[in-house]
Design an enzyme around this catalytic site. Structure first.
Site, PDB file in Angstrom:
ATOM      1  N   ASP A  43      -5.003  -6.267   5.542  1.00  0.00           N
ATOM      2  CA  ASP A  43      -6.080  -6.989   6.411  1.00  0.00           C
ATOM      3  C   ASP A  43      -6.400  -7.801   5.472  1.00  0.00           C
ATOM      4  OD1 ASP A  43      -7.816  -3.407   6.813  1.00  0.00           O
ATOM      5  OD2 ASP A  43      -6.933  -5.014   7.613  1.00  0.00           O
ATOM      6  N   ASN A  88       0.831  -1.360  -0.216  1.00  0.00           N
ATOM      7  CA  ASN A  88      -0.328  -0.162  -0.056  1.00  0.00           C
ATOM      8  C   ASN A  88       0.942   1.640  -0.017  1.00  0.00           C
ATOM      9  OD1 ASN A  88       0.721   1.185   2.619  1.00  0.00           O
ATOM     10  ND2 ASN A  88      -0.380  -0.924   3.014  1.00  0.00           N
ATOM     11  N   PRO A 123      -4.332 -11.100  10.170  1.00  0.00           N
ATOM     12  CA  PRO A 123      -4.698 -10.402  12.241  1.00  0.00           C
ATOM     13  C   PRO A 123      -5.253  -9.997  12.146  1.00  0.00           C
ATOM     14  CG  PRO A 123      -2.416 -11.801  11.471  1.00  0.00           C
ATOM     15  CD  PRO A 123      -3.366 -12.519  10.417  1.00  0.00           C
ATOM     16  N   LYS A 142     -13.772   1.961  15.210  1.00  0.00           N
ATOM     17  CA  LYS A 142     -12.097   0.917  15.812  1.00  0.00           C
ATOM     18  C   LYS A 142     -11.487   1.027  17.299  1.00  0.00           C
ATOM     19  CE  LYS A 142     -11.238   1.180  10.846  1.00  0.00           C
ATOM     20  NZ  LYS A 142     -10.835   1.254   9.745  1.00  0.00           N
ATOM     21  N   ALA A 154       1.345   2.137  11.639  1.00  0.00           N
ATOM     22  CA  ALA A 154       1.872   1.246   9.701  1.00  0.00           C
ATOM     23  C   ALA A 154       0.357   0.946   9.340  1.00  0.00           C
ATOM     24  CB  ALA A 154       2.612  -0.261  11.067  1.00  0.00           C
ATOM     25  N   LYS A 165     -10.995  -2.248  19.087  1.00  0.00           N
ATOM     26  CA  LYS A 165      -9.569  -2.360  18.932  1.00  0.00           C
ATOM     27  C   LYS A 165      -8.970  -1.816  20.862  1.00  0.00           C
ATOM     28  CE  LYS A 165      -9.101  -1.416  13.769  1.00  0.00           C
ATOM     29  NZ  LYS A 165      -8.520  -2.603  13.636  1.00  0.00           N
TER      30      LYS A 165
HETATM   31  O1  PMT Z   1       3.003   6.645   6.084  1.00  0.00           O
HETATM   32  P1  PMT Z   1       2.712   7.347   6.275  1.00  0.00           P
HETATM   33  O2  PMT Z   1       3.257   7.976   3.984  1.00  0.00           O
HETATM   34  O3  PMT Z   1       3.195   8.765   6.993  1.00  0.00           O
HETATM   35  O4  PMT Z   1       1.235   7.304   6.198  1.00  0.00           O
HETATM   36  C1  PMT Z   1       0.927   8.130   7.164  1.00  0.00           C
HETATM   37  C2  PMT Z   1      -0.550   7.217   7.326  1.00  0.00           C
HETATM   38  C3  PMT Z   1      -1.956   6.913   6.119  1.00  0.00           C
HETATM   39  C4  PMT Z   1      -0.310   5.465   6.816  1.00  0.00           C
HETATM   40  C5  PMT Z   1      -1.435   7.080   8.970  1.00  0.00           C
HETATM   41  O5  PMT Z   1      -1.215   8.697   9.181  1.00  0.00           O
HETATM   42  C6  PMT Z   1      -1.867   6.206   8.884  1.00  0.00           C
HETATM   43  O6  PMT Z   1      -3.520   6.381   8.778  1.00  0.00           O
HETATM   44  N1  PMT Z   1      -1.992   5.251   9.187  1.00  0.00           N
HETATM   45  C7  PMT Z   1      -3.185   3.537   9.267  1.00  0.00           C
HETATM   46  C8  PMT Z   1      -3.544   2.602   9.028  1.00  0.00           C
HETATM   47  C9  PMT Z   1      -4.273   2.311   9.057  1.00  0.00           C
HETATM   48  O7  PMT Z   1      -3.661   0.477   8.488  1.00  0.00           O
HETATM   49  O8  PMT Z   1      -5.144   2.594   8.862  1.00  0.00           O
HETATM   50  P2  PMT Z   1      -6.423   1.385   9.095  1.00  0.00           P
HETATM   51  O9  PMT Z   1      -7.988   2.167   9.730  1.00  0.00           O
HETATM   52  O10 PMT Z   1      -6.425   0.826   8.222  1.00  0.00           O
HETATM   53  O11 PMT Z   1      -6.476   0.380  10.784  1.00  0.00           O
HETATM   54  C10 PMT Z   1      -6.817   0.987  11.866  1.00  0.00           C
HETATM   55  C11 PMT Z   1      -5.432   0.914  13.113  1.00  0.00           C
HETATM   56  O12 PMT Z   1      -5.297  -0.810  13.004  1.00  0.00           O
HETATM   57  C12 PMT Z   1      -4.273   1.164  12.176  1.00  0.00           C
HETATM   58  O13 PMT Z   1      -3.036   1.600  13.413  1.00  0.00           O
HETATM   59  C13 PMT Z   1      -3.655  -0.016  11.870  1.00  0.00           C
HETATM   60  O14 PMT Z   1      -2.141   0.223  12.837  1.00  0.00           O
HETATM   61  C14 PMT Z   1      -3.679  -1.478  12.936  1.00  0.00           C
HETATM   62  N2  PMT Z   1      -4.271  -2.191  12.173  1.00  0.00           N
HETATM   63  C15 PMT Z   1      -5.370  -2.646  10.736  1.00  0.00           C
HETATM   64  C16 PMT Z   1      -5.321  -3.905   9.992  1.00  0.00           C
HETATM   65  C17 PMT Z   1      -4.227  -4.994  10.896  1.00  0.00           C
HETATM   66  N3  PMT Z   1      -4.849  -6.022  10.315  1.00  0.00           N
HETATM   67  N4  PMT Z   1      -3.461  -4.724  11.481  1.00  0.00           N
HETATM   68  C18 PMT Z   1      -3.333  -3.366  12.565  1.00  0.00           C
HETATM   69  O15 PMT Z   1      -2.926  -3.563  13.589  1.00  0.00           O
END
Ligand code: PMT
Length: 401
Positions: free
Chosen positions: A281, A212, A308, A341, A277, A345
């Site tokens: 998914d 991504n 996971p 979330k 990070a 979480k």
């Molecule tokens: O890295 P950059 O280029 O600076 O960009 C920053 C960013 C956009 C990546 C950052 O600001 C950001 O939004 N990071 C979270 C990205 C993400 O995976 O968001 P999500 O809404 O899909 O996931 C929600 C949370 O669960 C996040 O904290 C993620 O780390 C975590 N997660 C998600 C999926 C997964 N399988 N396990 C997780 O722990």
């Protein structure tokens, strides 16, 4: 046993602007606030204020060039860089800002500010035309994105007869910013902070993977800011093209499963966990051992299985004295999805960002976030990822208070 010097050390850089004389008042305010101050002047600054003035006020030789041999300093021209708890340049001319942006080190001031690991605050002062010039603005943006702090100039009647933006900020405001930065400098001292950053790579075959757009900049800014404020920082990093901030312990991951394993090895050891990070998914249900061959015009169908949820997994075993922070990368209904979330979480704080908004999200140096805690929501304006990182750390400390 000698007394331990508890007075903060401030290096005051003075450059050649008409406002150089105001640096004398700033020095006095810093001393009144309990700081010990040493001065470095550029050659042009000496045309505006006699170095003897600063020597008399500070009690130290005013250093004016790399090749001076001030009797109190080792020949190593970074001695002052190491001595500084804070480095402030006031006034800061367009010239010094340009040198700092380009990493030029051709005199004592530019050399020392390049060498210091201390927080740096600049107070620009110049003619309005110079200040609004795209070159100066670009240099200041570069510096902001590197975490340089600014005491922005005021507007009003300028020495050159113009009226407009470019007047040195009031010295009282500059002094206040200095003490804020000195105070904040160690407010994470004694805390262990774990940050995750960057994308994951889910392999299809030995050649191809799904990833991504995460560059890691947000997570790396958080690691740098936490380190600068005295924390012991561990960074779990995906494949990115960034340099690990100095003094930060880095552990690399590639896939979401790798990240989960690294998180399980480290989460319990940390007081604060910030998950910036972007873990995938889903992953391909099969990883081929040989490069997948083209199917002569047949569509290529890829079956994927859910990965996971790392945040939810570690959130389930969070201790009461730990603070867990997640991010929500959304494209619509940002706050609604983020709030869900936060609960799902078991997070203490979620940082919501609309990754389709200009200047926000992936790969840019800025972000636009809303901080959603259990009892408070705070929307921040567009800012550098380093400033956003400091705001997140401030909110974490508020939650932990
Ligand atoms: O890295 P950059 O280029 O600076 O960009 C920053 C960013 C956009 C990546 C950052 O600001 C950001 O939004 N990071 C979270 C990205 C993400 O995976 O968001 P999500 O809404 O899909 O996931 C929600 C949370 O669960 C996040 O904290 C993620 O780390 C975590 N997660 C998600 C999926 C997964 N399988 N396990 C997780 O722990």
């Amino acid at each position: 046993m000698g007394t331990v010097n508890t007075r903060p050390h401030v290096v005051l850089g003075v450059t050649g602007g008409i406002a150089a004389y105001k640096a004398c008042e700033l020095l006095r305010l810093l001393q009144k606030g309990g700081a010990e101050v040493q001065v470095i002047m550029t050659r042009n600054a000496c045309e505006f204020v006699n170095p003897l003035t600063f020597e008399t006020l500070s009690g130290y030789p005013a250093v004016t060039d790399t090749f001076d041999r001030p009797e109190r300093w080792s020949v190593e021209h970074v001695a002052m860089a190491k001595w500084a708890d804070l480095f402030v340049i006031a006034p800061a001319t367009a010239n010094i800002l340009a040198k700092m942006a380009a990493g030029i080190a051709d005199d004592m001031l530019s050399t020392t500010v390049l060498a210091t690991a201390a927080p740096v605050l600049v107070a620009p002062a110049m003619n309005t035309g110079m200040y609004i010039n795209p070159a100066t603005q670009a240099n200041m943006n570069v510096l902001r994105n590197r975490g340089i702090h600014f005491a922005d100039p005021a507007s009003g009647y300028l020495a050159c007869g113009d009226t407009g933006v470019g007047k040195l900020a009031p010295v009282e405001d500059i002094a206040a910013r200095c003490f804020e930065l000195l105070g904040r400098k160690q407010d994470l001292n004694g805390l262990r902070v774990l940050v995750t950053a960057g994308p994951t790579r889910e392999m299809l075959d030995p050649v191809r993977y799904i990833s991504n757009r995460s560059s890691g900049k947000m997570g790396y800014a958080l690691a740098a800011a936490a380190k600068a404020r005295g924390a012991e920082v561990t960074l779990l990093t995906g494949p990115v093209s960034l340099t690990v901030p100095e003094g930060v312990h880095a552990v690399s991951f590639l896939s979401t499963e790798d990240l989960l394993n690294a998180m399980l090895d480290n989460a319990a050891l940390n007081d604060i966990i910030i998950q910036a990070a972007a873990p995938a998914d889903y992953r391909p249900v099969n990883v081929e051992t040989q490069k997948i061959k083209k199917q002569h015009g047949e569509p290529f169908v890829l079956t994927m299985v859910e990965n996971p949820d790392v945040a939810a997994t570690v959130g389930a075993v969070k201790r009461d004295n730990q603070t867990f922070v997640g991010f929500a990368a959304e494209t619509e209904k940002v706050l609604e999805h983020a709030a869900k979330k936060l609960e799902k979480k078991n997070l203490d704080l979620i940082v919501a960002n609309d990754v389709t908004a200009p200047g926000a999200g992936f790969d840019v140096d800025t972000n636009i976030v809303t901080l959603i805690a259990r009892n408070r929501q705070q929307s921040l304006p567009l800012a550098s990822k380093r400033e956003v990182a400091d705001a997140i750390l401030d909110e974490i400390l508020r939650i932990r208070a």
